[in-house]
Design a protein around this motif. Structure first.
Motif, mmCIF file in Angstrom:
data_model
loop_
_atom_site.group_PDB
_atom_site.id
_atom_site.type_symbol
_atom_site.label_atom_id
_atom_site.label_comp_id
_atom_site.label_asym_id
_atom_site.label_seq_id
_atom_site.Cartn_x
_atom_site.Cartn_y
_atom_site.Cartn_z
ATOM 1 N N ASP A 111 2.160 1.691 -3.489
ATOM 2 C CA ASP A 111 1.120 2.171 -4.396
ATOM 3 C C ASP A 111 0.842 3.660 -4.198
ATOM 4 N N ARG A 112 0.835 4.084 -2.952
ATOM 5 C CA ARG A 112 0.398 5.451 -2.663
ATOM 6 C C ARG A 112 1.530 6.470 -2.775
ATOM 7 N N ARG A 161 0.832 -1.208 0.000
ATOM 8 C CA ARG A 161 0.000 0.000 0.000
ATOM 9 C C ARG A 161 0.866 1.257 0.000
#
Length: 261
Positions: free
Chosen positions: A132-133, A129
């Motif tokens: 991805d961010r 995550r």
């Protein structure tokens, strides 16, 4: 993890049980090779028609990748520095801890193997995550900081004789390794401009990591012979050097991480 705990139990039961554990591990590896040999991956016809690249052509390709893709270059430098810090210090820390702490094999296994593996497994989706961010540069910066912290916990534990610092080191090691594994596997596909380029990028990645894994434990051991436990401090400083490199990678951004035509 169950295999590790079983091996630990067998060794604690009788140290000579390594004569059972190692052949059993070899059998498992052989079975894995048999299963891998059953995998059939069809290749597109255009790939089959491509001429085989010579060694000189491969080296030229490596030079082109590092020249044109600044992001991949910074990524590999940061990865090499962090990995070098780990390989230089890990075996030395274990030797020093075994020498200065009266820990049973099961305690060593729990602190330095089981807990880090559990946290690696649980934390990997979180690292995904973050990747991805925020991007791979942020991941490598966090990894560099956490690695430096867990090496400092080793030193604090050795200096103070307090076991709690070793526990903190095991926890931080597991969290750090989670990020390391995610970026290890996804870094090449992140920077390769085309899926067909991923094998080339990952081949470069494997070559550099192999060289690091062969050389750095030996270099760390030589430092230990000269300066003792301060070799871990040297590893900390090398780990810290990965932080500014990761900052450069962050500043490049996703667009600048692609090769220049």
């Amino acid at each position: 993890i169950p295999s590790l705990l079983l091996a630990d139990y067998l060794i604690k039961l009788n140290p000579q049980n390594y004569r059972i554990i190692f052949p059993a591990a070899g059998i498992c590896a052989t079975l894995a090779c048999i299963f891998y040999s059953q995998i059939r991956v069809p290749s597109p016809q255009e790939r089959l028609a491509r001429p085989r690249m010579s060694i000189r052509g491969g080296l030229r390709k490596v030079r082109e990748v590092f020249t044109d893709n600044k992001g991949f270059r910074y990524f590999q430098i940061a990865f090499f520095l962090s990995g070098s810090a780990f390989f230089m210090s890990h075996h030395i820390a274990l030797m020093l801890i075994e020498d200065r702490f009266a820990l049973e094999p099961d305690q060593l296994t729990l602190i330095f193997v089981v807990v880090p593996l559990l946290l690696l497994t649980v934390g990997s989706p979180l690292w995904g995550r973050i990747l991805d961010r925020f991007g791979i540069g942020h991941c490598r910066l966090i990894i560099a900081i956490l690695l430096t912290l867990y090496l400092s916990c080793y030193l604090l534990g050795l200096w103070s004789g307090a076991l709690v610092w070793l526990v903190f080191a095991g926890i931080l090691k597991g969290v750090t390794n989670g990020g390391g594994h995610v970026t290890w596997y996804l870094g090449s596909s992140h920077f390769a401009p085309h899926p067909d380029e991923v094998p080339t990028y990952h081949g470069i990645h494997l070559l550099l990591n192999g060289a690091r894994g062969l050389l750095m434990p030996w270099i760390g051991l030589q430092l230990y012979f000269v300066i003792g436990q301060w070799a871990i401090l040297v590893a900390m400083l090398i780990s810290l050097l990965a932080a500014p490199v990761s900052l450069r990678l962050m500043n490049l951004g996703r667009r600048d991480a692609q090769p220049i035509d």
